[in-house]
Design a protein around this motif. Structure first.
Motif, PDB file in Angstrom:
ATOM      1  N   LEU A   5       0.838  -1.188   0.000  1.00  0.00           N
ATOM      2  CA  LEU A   5       0.000   0.000   0.000  1.00  0.00           C
ATOM      3  C   LEU A   5       0.875   1.241   0.000  1.00  0.00           C
ATOM      4  N   LEU A   6       0.620   2.136  -0.963  1.00  0.00           N
ATOM      5  CA  LEU A   6       1.260   3.446  -0.984  1.00  0.00           C
ATOM      6  C   LEU A   6       0.264   4.465  -0.441  1.00  0.00           C
ATOM      7  N   ALA A   7       0.580   5.039   0.713  1.00  0.00           N
ATOM      8  CA  ALA A   7      -0.260   6.051   1.359  1.00  0.00           C
ATOM      9  C   ALA A   7       0.423   7.398   1.142  1.00  0.00           C
ATOM     10  N   MET A   8      -0.178   8.250   0.307  1.00  0.00           N
ATOM     11  CA  MET A   8       0.544   9.397  -0.228  1.00  0.00           C
ATOM     12  C   MET A   8      -0.020  10.744   0.244  1.00  0.00           C
ATOM     13  N   HIS A   9       0.892  11.551   0.775  1.00  0.00           N
ATOM     14  CA  HIS A   9       0.612  12.949   1.128  1.00  0.00           C
ATOM     15  C   HIS A   9      -0.422  13.118   2.237  1.00  0.00           C
ATOM     16  N   TYR A  10      -0.507  12.159   3.144  1.00  0.00           N
ATOM     17  CA  TYR A  10      -1.356  12.365   4.313  1.00  0.00           C
ATOM     18  C   TYR A  10      -0.566  13.221   5.317  1.00  0.00           C
ATOM     19  N   VAL A  53       3.051  -1.106   4.306  1.00  0.00           N
ATOM     20  CA  VAL A  53       2.591   0.265   4.113  1.00  0.00           C
ATOM     21  C   VAL A  53       3.811   1.137   3.839  1.00  0.00           C
ATOM     22  N   ILE A  54       3.786   1.819   2.707  1.00  0.00           N
ATOM     23  CA  ILE A  54       4.850   2.756   2.341  1.00  0.00           C
ATOM     24  C   ILE A  54       4.231   4.145   2.345  1.00  0.00           C
ATOM     25  N   SER A  55       4.692   4.999   3.237  1.00  0.00           N
ATOM     26  CA  SER A  55       4.162   6.358   3.327  1.00  0.00           C
ATOM     27  C   SER A  55       5.008   7.277   2.448  1.00  0.00           C
ATOM     28  N   VAL A  56       4.338   7.997   1.565  1.00  0.00           N
ATOM     29  CA  VAL A  56       4.995   8.893   0.619  1.00  0.00           C
ATOM     30  C   VAL A  56       4.665  10.324   1.007  1.00  0.00           C
ATOM     31  N   ARG A  57       5.671  11.151   1.112  1.00  0.00           N
ATOM     32  CA  ARG A  57       5.480  12.547   1.493  1.00  0.00           C
ATOM     33  C   ARG A  57       6.184  13.454   0.491  1.00  0.00           C
ATOM     34  N   VAL A 104       9.315   5.301   4.725  1.00  0.00           N
ATOM     35  CA  VAL A 104       8.853   6.615   4.278  1.00  0.00           C
ATOM     36  C   VAL A 104       9.713   7.040   3.096  1.00  0.00           C
ATOM     37  N   VAL A 105       9.048   7.511   2.034  1.00  0.00           N
ATOM     38  CA  VAL A 105       9.750   8.014   0.854  1.00  0.00           C
ATOM     39  C   VAL A 105       9.362   9.479   0.659  1.00  0.00           C
ATOM     40  N   THR A 106      10.362  10.331   0.460  1.00  0.00           N
ATOM     41  CA  THR A 106      10.124  11.754   0.227  1.00  0.00           C
ATOM     42  C   THR A 106      10.426  12.084  -1.227  1.00  0.00           C
ATOM     43  N   HIS A 107       9.525  12.855  -1.847  1.00  0.00           N
ATOM     44  CA  HIS A 107       9.751  13.257  -3.239  1.00  0.00           C
ATOM     45  C   HIS A 107       9.508  14.748  -3.391  1.00  0.00           C
ATOM     46  N   ARG A 108       9.850  15.272  -4.593  1.00  0.00           N
ATOM     47  CA  ARG A 108       9.772  16.718  -4.831  1.00  0.00           C
ATOM     48  C   ARG A 108       9.117  17.064  -6.164  1.00  0.00           C
ATOM     49  N   TYR A 139      -3.090  14.498  -8.911  1.00  0.00           N
ATOM     50  CA  TYR A 139      -1.662  14.805  -8.947  1.00  0.00           C
ATOM     51  C   TYR A 139      -0.856  13.573  -8.533  1.00  0.00           C
ATOM     52  N   VAL A 140      -0.509  13.454  -7.262  1.00  0.00           N
ATOM     53  CA  VAL A 140       0.395  12.376  -6.870  1.00  0.00           C
ATOM     54  C   VAL A 140      -0.206  10.994  -7.099  1.00  0.00           C
ATOM     55  N   VAL A 141      -1.503  10.814  -6.835  1.00  0.00           N
ATOM     56  CA  VAL A 141      -2.100   9.493  -7.014  1.00  0.00           C
ATOM     57  C   VAL A 141      -2.087   9.104  -8.495  1.00  0.00           C
ATOM     58  N   GLU A 142      -2.532  10.016  -9.347  1.00  0.00           N
ATOM     59  CA  GLU A 142      -2.577   9.704 -10.771  1.00  0.00           C
ATOM     60  C   GLU A 142      -1.178   9.496 -11.345  1.00  0.00           C
TER      61      GLU A 142
END
Length: 197
Positions: A5-10, A53-57, A104-108, A139-142
């Motif tokens: 599961l990618l949980a993004m920008h929470y 669970v991979i949290s993406v920020r 946790v993965v951080t992107h820009r 945005y991030v999900v798509e």
């Protein structure tokens, strides 16, 4: 079939009522608690069924030296002072924060795979199916779902754990993604996770 599961920008600036980013959730959106409840159930089910669970920020250095301002989205982020490393806004929304030991993965950029180690992180899980949820849908999900599909993953976008500030854009994004991914509800995702755990 193994899933992740990618949980993004929470994150606070994206999800909290006092946050600075408004592309995923309007300031006074009455559906905020519904989204939080849905995402909470999704995360709990993944953990219960052993789905990584991979949290993406998204976060930028103070002063935005690492923010490429080639489009309105990122110019607006920099102008608002949002999601700067070390600030409350860049931190995870407490109820949806990663647990100890989770990645946790951080992107820009819009695409969470772009110039990050997300591809390698996902590969290490051994998953062939990726559940994706987060803010904003368009945005991030798509971007993440498109990239994961191109990498060969079976993608499932959990629609009621995603949001945009404008409901018609959320609906349009899910309709577009339906050719690349399964569009599922939290209840459906939870059932699928349980069936394969």
């Amino acid at each position: 079939m193994k899933a992740a599961l990618l949980a993004m920008h929470y994150q606070n600036d994206v999800l909290h009522a006092d946050g600075k980013v408004r592309v995923g959730m309007a300031a006074n959106d009455p559906k905020r608690q519904m989204l939080i409840d849905a995402a909470t159930r999704l995360l709990a089910a993944a953990r219960r069924h052993g789905v990584p669970v991979i949290s993406v920020r998204i976060a930028f250095a103070p002063g935005y030296a690492d923010c490429l301002r080639n489009c309105a989205l990122f110019r607006n982020v920099a102008a608002s002072g949002a999601v700067q490393e070390g600030d409350w806004g860049a931190e995870f929304f407490e109820a949806l924060a990663p647990r100890e030991g989770e990645t946790v993965v951080t992107h820009r950029r819009d695409n969470p795979f772009w110039e990050t180690d997300l591809t390698e992180v996902v590969q290490r899980t051994g998953a062939t199916r990726l559940y994706m949820a987060g803010i904003a849908t368009n945005y991030v999900v798509e971007h993440g779902a498109r990239h994961a599909s191109d990498l060969g993953y079976e993608v499932a976008v959990v629609g009621d754990a995603c949001s945009t500030a404008k409901p018609h854009l959320h609906a349009a994004s899910l309709e577009t993604l339906s050719m690349l991914a399964d569009i599922v509800t939290v209840d459906q995702a939870v059932a699928q996770m349980g069936a394969t755990s």
